[in-house]
Write a protein that holds these residues in place. Structure first.
Motif, mmCIF file in Angstrom:
data_model
loop_
_atom_site.group_PDB
_atom_site.id
_atom_site.type_symbol
_atom_site.label_atom_id
_atom_site.label_comp_id
_atom_site.label_asym_id
_atom_site.label_seq_id
_atom_site.Cartn_x
_atom_site.Cartn_y
_atom_site.Cartn_z
ATOM 1 N N LEU A 1 12.717 16.806 82.515
ATOM 2 C CA LEU A 1 12.590 15.642 83.571
ATOM 3 C C LEU A 1 13.537 15.732 84.454
ATOM 4 C CD1 LEU A 1 11.201 12.863 84.738
ATOM 5 C CD2 LEU A 1 12.620 12.006 82.754
ATOM 6 N N PHE A 2 14.858 15.810 84.083
ATOM 7 C CA PHE A 2 15.899 16.019 84.905
ATOM 8 C C PHE A 2 15.702 16.956 86.038
ATOM 9 C CE2 PHE A 2 20.240 17.598 85.790
ATOM 10 C CZ PHE A 2 20.814 16.506 86.232
ATOM 11 N N ASP A 3 15.573 18.352 85.528
ATOM 12 C CA ASP A 3 15.397 19.467 86.419
ATOM 13 C C ASP A 3 14.439 19.246 87.490
ATOM 14 O OD1 ASP A 3 17.072 20.637 84.686
ATOM 15 O OD2 ASP A 3 15.780 22.065 83.718
ATOM 16 N N ALA A 4 13.363 18.552 87.310
ATOM 17 C CA ALA A 4 12.351 18.300 88.241
ATOM 18 C C ALA A 4 12.997 17.389 89.434
ATOM 19 C CB ALA A 4 11.189 17.451 87.608
ATOM 20 N N HIS A 5 13.927 16.587 89.031
ATOM 21 C CA HIS A 5 14.625 15.724 90.267
ATOM 22 C C HIS A 5 15.577 16.323 90.802
ATOM 23 C CE1 HIS A 5 12.386 11.745 89.718
ATOM 24 N NE2 HIS A 5 12.153 12.271 88.660
#
Length: 309
Positions: free
Chosen positions: A242-246
Protein backbone atom coordinates in the motif's frame (compact mmCIF):
# COMPACT_ATOMS: atom_id res chain seq x y z
CA UNK A 1 -8.46 14.21 28.13
CA UNK A 2 -4.81 15.18 28.40
CA UNK A 3 -2.20 13.62 26.13
CA UNK A 4 -0.05 10.83 27.52
CA UNK A 5 2.67 8.45 26.38
CA UNK A 6 0.16 5.86 25.17
CA UNK A 7 -0.92 7.98 22.17
CA UNK A 8 -0.72 6.10 18.88
CA UNK A 9 -2.31 5.72 15.46
CA UNK A 10 -3.01 8.57 13.05
CA UNK A 11 -2.71 12.23 14.08
CA UNK A 12 -3.06 14.22 10.84
CA UNK A 13 -1.35 17.59 10.70
CA UNK A 14 -4.22 19.81 9.59
CA UNK A 15 -3.71 22.51 6.98
CA UNK A 16 -5.53 25.77 7.53
CA UNK A 17 -8.13 26.21 4.77
CA UNK A 18 -8.44 29.71 3.35
CA UNK A 19 -10.78 31.28 0.85
CA UNK A 20 -9.13 32.77 -2.27
CA UNK A 21 -9.20 36.21 -0.61
CA UNK A 22 -7.25 34.96 2.41
CA UNK A 23 -10.02 34.52 4.96
CA UNK A 24 -10.31 31.38 7.07
CA UNK A 25 -12.76 28.98 5.41
CA UNK A 26 -14.90 27.82 8.34
CA UNK A 27 -16.98 25.48 6.19
CA UNK A 28 -13.84 23.69 5.03
CA UNK A 29 -12.69 23.38 8.64
CA UNK A 30 -15.83 21.34 9.36
CA UNK A 31 -15.37 19.25 6.20
CA UNK A 32 -11.73 18.63 7.07
CA UNK A 33 -12.67 17.42 10.54
CA UNK A 34 -15.31 15.07 9.14
CA UNK A 35 -12.94 13.62 6.55
CA UNK A 36 -10.16 13.08 9.10
CA UNK A 37 -12.54 11.24 11.40
CA UNK A 38 -13.78 9.13 8.48
CA UNK A 39 -10.14 8.33 7.67
CA UNK A 40 -9.71 6.79 11.12
CA UNK A 41 -7.81 9.58 12.84
CA UNK A 42 -7.11 8.84 16.51
CA UNK A 43 -6.25 12.49 17.14
CA UNK A 44 -5.20 15.60 15.23
CA UNK A 45 -2.55 18.32 15.35
CA UNK A 46 -3.37 21.92 14.42
CA UNK A 47 -1.26 25.05 13.91
CA UNK A 48 1.80 23.13 12.74
CA UNK A 49 4.33 24.34 10.19
CA UNK A 50 2.14 23.16 7.31
CA UNK A 51 -0.85 24.80 9.01
CA UNK A 52 0.57 28.25 8.13
CA UNK A 53 0.45 29.11 11.83
CA UNK A 54 2.74 32.17 11.61
CA UNK A 55 0.25 33.79 9.21
CA UNK A 56 -2.61 33.66 11.73
CA UNK A 57 -3.77 36.27 14.21
CA UNK A 58 -3.80 34.99 17.83
CA UNK A 59 -7.59 35.04 17.91
CA UNK A 60 -7.73 33.07 14.66
CA UNK A 61 -5.36 30.45 16.06
CA UNK A 62 -7.54 29.99 19.12
CA UNK A 63 -10.76 29.88 17.06
CA UNK A 64 -9.34 27.13 14.80
CA UNK A 65 -8.20 25.21 17.87
CA UNK A 66 -11.64 25.44 19.48
CA UNK A 67 -13.37 24.27 16.30
CA UNK A 68 -11.17 21.15 16.06
CA UNK A 69 -11.64 20.40 19.76
CA UNK A 70 -15.41 20.57 19.35
CA UNK A 71 -15.31 18.47 16.18
CA UNK A 72 -13.02 15.75 17.53
CA UNK A 73 -14.98 15.28 20.72
CA UNK A 74 -13.07 13.03 23.12
CA UNK A 75 -10.19 12.44 20.69
CA UNK A 76 -7.01 14.39 21.50
CA UNK A 77 -6.17 17.67 19.77
CA UNK A 78 -2.54 18.79 19.90
CA UNK A 79 -1.83 22.48 19.28
CA UNK A 80 1.39 23.83 17.85
CA UNK A 81 2.43 26.74 20.08
CA UNK A 82 5.95 27.44 18.84
CA UNK A 83 6.70 31.15 18.83
CA UNK A 84 9.72 33.47 18.83
CA UNK A 85 8.89 34.59 22.36
CA UNK A 86 7.84 32.60 25.40
CA UNK A 87 5.06 35.05 26.33
CA UNK A 88 3.18 34.33 23.10
CA UNK A 89 3.81 30.60 23.57
CA UNK A 90 2.43 30.71 27.09
CA UNK A 91 -0.70 32.62 26.04
CA UNK A 92 -1.64 30.18 23.29
CA UNK A 93 -0.72 27.08 25.31
CA UNK A 94 -2.79 28.10 28.33
CA UNK A 95 -5.69 29.29 26.17
CA UNK A 96 -5.70 26.06 24.14
CA UNK A 97 -5.70 23.87 27.25
CA UNK A 98 -8.53 25.94 28.70
CA UNK A 99 -10.51 25.22 25.52
CA UNK A 100 -9.93 21.47 25.94
CA UNK A 101 -6.74 20.73 23.99
CA UNK A 102 -4.93 17.54 24.99
CA UNK A 103 -1.43 18.97 24.73
CA UNK A 104 0.88 21.29 22.85
CA UNK A 105 3.77 20.88 20.41
CA UNK A 106 6.97 22.89 20.80
CA UNK A 107 9.66 23.22 18.14
CA UNK A 108 13.13 24.59 18.98
CA UNK A 109 13.95 28.00 17.48
CA UNK A 110 16.45 27.83 14.60
CA UNK A 111 19.15 29.77 16.46
CA UNK A 112 19.89 26.89 18.85
CA UNK A 113 23.13 25.05 18.13
CA UNK A 114 24.63 23.36 21.19
CA UNK A 115 23.12 20.58 23.28
CA UNK A 116 23.04 22.86 26.33
CA UNK A 117 21.18 25.54 24.36
CA UNK A 118 18.56 23.02 23.23
CA UNK A 119 17.93 21.46 26.63
CA UNK A 120 18.00 24.88 28.28
CA UNK A 121 15.40 26.19 25.86
CA UNK A 122 12.98 23.39 26.65
CA UNK A 123 13.43 23.97 30.39
CA UNK A 124 12.57 27.64 29.91
CA UNK A 125 9.64 26.87 27.62
CA UNK A 126 8.09 24.45 30.11
CA UNK A 127 8.64 26.89 32.94
CA UNK A 128 6.77 29.46 30.85
CA UNK A 129 3.73 27.38 29.83
CA UNK A 130 3.51 25.35 33.03
CA UNK A 131 4.57 21.81 33.85
CA UNK A 132 0.92 20.72 33.98
CA UNK A 133 0.58 20.89 30.18
CA UNK A 134 1.64 17.73 28.28
CA UNK A 135 3.96 18.62 25.44
CA UNK A 136 5.42 17.16 22.26
CA UNK A 137 9.00 17.73 21.10
CA UNK A 138 9.10 18.56 17.41
CA UNK A 139 12.37 17.30 15.96
CA UNK A 140 12.49 18.63 12.40
CA UNK A 141 16.11 19.53 11.53
CA UNK A 142 15.50 19.75 7.78
CA UNK A 143 13.41 22.89 8.28
CA UNK A 144 14.36 24.12 11.74
CA UNK A 145 18.13 23.46 11.32
CA UNK A 146 18.39 22.30 14.95
CA UNK A 147 20.14 18.95 15.38
CA UNK A 148 18.90 16.93 18.35
CA UNK A 149 20.80 13.76 19.14
CA UNK A 150 19.03 10.84 20.83
CA UNK A 151 20.89 11.72 24.05
CA UNK A 152 19.58 15.30 23.92
CA UNK A 153 16.03 14.07 23.40
CA UNK A 154 16.49 11.67 26.32
CA UNK A 155 17.67 14.53 28.51
CA UNK A 156 14.65 16.67 27.61
CA UNK A 157 12.33 13.77 28.37
CA UNK A 158 13.97 12.98 31.71
CA UNK A 159 14.18 16.61 32.84
CA UNK A 160 10.58 17.42 31.92
CA UNK A 161 7.96 14.92 33.16
CA UNK A 162 5.30 16.72 31.07
CA UNK A 163 7.04 15.56 27.87
CA UNK A 164 4.94 12.66 26.59
CA UNK A 165 5.66 12.51 22.85
CA UNK A 166 8.26 13.04 20.17
CA UNK A 167 7.25 14.17 16.71
CA UNK A 168 10.10 12.56 14.81
CA UNK A 169 10.99 14.24 11.51
CA UNK A 170 14.71 13.69 11.19
CA UNK A 171 16.00 12.53 7.81
CA UNK A 172 17.63 10.06 7.79
CA UNK A 173 16.23 9.19 11.18
CA UNK A 174 15.52 5.47 11.45
CA UNK A 175 18.56 4.89 13.66
CA UNK A 176 17.38 7.67 15.99
CA UNK A 177 14.10 5.83 16.61
CA UNK A 178 16.02 2.63 17.33
CA UNK A 179 18.35 4.47 19.73
CA UNK A 180 15.46 6.02 21.66
CA UNK A 181 13.65 2.69 21.97
CA UNK A 182 16.93 1.14 23.18
CA UNK A 183 17.17 3.81 25.88
CA UNK A 184 13.63 2.94 26.91
CA UNK A 185 14.39 -0.81 26.95
CA UNK A 186 17.50 -0.39 29.10
CA UNK A 187 15.61 1.86 31.51
CA UNK A 188 17.57 5.08 30.94
CA UNK A 189 14.56 6.86 29.42
CA UNK A 190 10.93 6.56 30.40
CA UNK A 191 8.46 5.51 27.68
CA UNK A 192 7.13 8.19 25.35
CA UNK A 193 4.98 8.09 22.26
CA UNK A 194 6.83 8.53 18.94
CA UNK A 195 4.78 9.72 15.98
CA UNK A 196 6.51 10.46 12.69
CA UNK A 197 6.23 13.20 10.07
CA UNK A 198 8.12 14.09 6.87
CA UNK A 199 4.93 13.68 4.86
CA UNK A 200 4.92 9.98 5.72
CA UNK A 201 7.90 9.41 3.44
CA UNK A 202 9.54 6.85 5.75
CA UNK A 203 6.50 5.59 7.64
CA UNK A 204 6.86 2.04 6.34
CA UNK A 205 10.17 1.44 8.12
CA UNK A 206 9.60 3.93 10.94
CA UNK A 207 6.82 1.68 12.22
CA UNK A 208 9.20 -1.28 12.14
CA UNK A 209 11.79 0.68 14.15
CA UNK A 210 9.33 1.37 16.97
CA UNK A 211 7.18 4.35 16.00
CA UNK A 212 3.65 4.41 17.40
CA UNK A 213 2.03 6.04 14.41
CA UNK A 214 1.97 8.97 12.00
CA UNK A 215 1.66 12.70 12.60
CA UNK A 216 1.86 14.27 9.21
CA UNK A 217 -0.28 15.83 6.52
CA UNK A 218 -0.05 13.70 3.40
CA UNK A 219 -3.19 14.20 1.30
CA UNK A 220 -4.31 10.57 1.76
CA UNK A 221 -4.53 10.22 5.56
CA UNK A 222 -6.47 6.98 5.12
CA UNK A 223 -3.36 5.35 3.68
CA UNK A 224 -1.23 6.50 6.60
CA UNK A 225 -3.67 5.07 9.10
CA UNK A 226 -3.91 1.80 7.23
CA UNK A 227 -0.12 1.39 7.04
CA UNK A 228 0.07 1.95 10.80
CA UNK A 229 -2.62 -0.66 11.45
CA UNK A 230 -1.12 -3.19 9.05
CA UNK A 231 2.33 -2.87 10.58
CA UNK A 232 0.95 -3.25 14.10
CA UNK A 233 -0.90 -6.37 12.95
CA UNK A 234 2.30 -7.85 11.53
CA UNK A 235 1.07 -7.54 7.93
CA UNK A 236 4.41 -6.27 6.68
CA UNK A 237 4.06 -7.02 2.97
CA UNK A 238 0.53 -5.59 2.77
CA UNK A 239 1.72 -2.43 4.53
CA UNK A 240 4.61 -1.99 2.10
CA UNK A 241 2.46 -2.75 -0.94
CA UNK A 242 0.00 0.00 0.00
CA UNK A 243 2.78 2.40 0.92
CA UNK A 244 4.72 1.76 -2.29
CA UNK A 245 1.70 2.61 -4.43
CA UNK A 246 1.56 6.09 -2.87
CA UNK A 247 5.30 6.74 -2.85
CA UNK A 248 5.56 8.70 -6.15
CA UNK A 249 2.89 11.18 -5.03
CA UNK A 250 4.39 11.41 -1.54
CA UNK A 251 7.79 12.14 -3.05
CA UNK A 252 6.31 14.88 -5.25
CA UNK A 253 4.57 16.40 -2.24
CA UNK A 254 7.86 16.56 -0.31
CA UNK A 255 9.43 19.17 -2.59
CA UNK A 256 10.69 22.10 -0.57
CA UNK A 257 8.78 25.29 -1.28
CA UNK A 258 5.82 23.75 -3.11
CA UNK A 259 4.90 20.86 -0.82
CA UNK A 260 2.00 22.65 0.83
CA UNK A 261 0.67 23.78 -2.54
CA UNK A 262 0.68 20.16 -3.76
CA UNK A 263 -0.99 18.92 -0.60
CA UNK A 264 -3.72 21.55 -0.67
CA UNK A 265 -4.33 20.98 -4.38
CA UNK A 266 -4.87 17.24 -3.87
CA UNK A 267 -7.00 17.81 -0.78
CA UNK A 268 -9.12 20.26 -2.75
CA UNK A 269 -9.59 17.73 -5.54
CA UNK A 270 -10.54 15.10 -2.94
CA UNK A 271 -13.14 17.38 -1.35
CA UNK A 272 -11.34 17.88 1.99
CA UNK A 273 -11.18 21.65 1.45
CA UNK A 274 -12.93 23.98 -0.99
CA UNK A 275 -9.86 25.91 -2.16
CA UNK A 276 -6.13 25.28 -2.33
CA UNK A 277 -5.42 28.93 -1.51
CA UNK A 278 -2.63 29.86 0.87
CA UNK A 279 -2.58 33.05 2.88
CA UNK A 280 0.05 35.44 1.53
CA UNK A 281 2.94 35.07 1.27
CA UNK A 282 2.37 31.69 -0.29
CA UNK A 283 3.14 29.59 -3.33
CA UNK A 284 0.88 28.24 -6.05
CA UNK A 285 1.25 25.40 -8.52
CA UNK A 286 1.87 26.15 -12.16
CA UNK A 287 -0.37 24.59 -14.80
CA UNK A 288 2.44 22.14 -15.58
CA UNK A 289 2.78 21.11 -11.94
CA UNK A 290 -0.99 20.59 -11.60
CA UNK A 291 -0.92 18.38 -14.69
CA UNK A 292 1.93 16.35 -13.18
CA UNK A 293 -0.01 15.83 -9.96
CA UNK A 294 -3.08 14.82 -11.94
CA UNK A 295 -0.97 12.28 -13.80
CA UNK A 296 0.38 10.85 -10.54
CA UNK A 297 -3.17 10.59 -9.20
CA UNK A 298 -4.30 8.73 -12.30
CA UNK A 299 -1.46 6.23 -11.88
CA UNK A 300 -2.18 5.83 -8.17
CA UNK A 301 -5.84 5.12 -8.95
CA UNK A 302 -4.78 1.85 -10.60
CA UNK A 303 -3.83 0.60 -7.13
CA UNK A 304 -5.96 2.73 -4.80
CA UNK A 305 -9.44 3.69 -6.06
CA UNK A 306 -9.54 6.64 -3.65
CA UNK A 307 -7.24 8.48 -6.08
CA UNK A 308 -9.74 8.21 -8.94
CA UNK A 309 -10.78 11.86 -8.86
Amino acid sequence: MLLDASASGLFPIAPTPFTPDGKIDEGSLDTLIARYLAAGATGVTVLGIMGEAPKLEPEESLAITARFIAGFGRLPVIVGVSAPGLAAMRWLARAAIDKGAAGVMIAPPPALRTDDQITGYYRQAIEAIGADIPFVIQDYPLTLTVQMTPKVIRQIVEENPSCVMLKHEDWPGLEKISALRAFQKEGSMRPISILTGNGGLFLDFEMERGADGAMTGYAFPEMLGEVVKLQKAGERDKAHDLFDAHLPLMRYEQQQGVGLAVRKYVMMKRGFIASDAQRKPGSALSATARAEVDYLLSRLARHDPRAAI
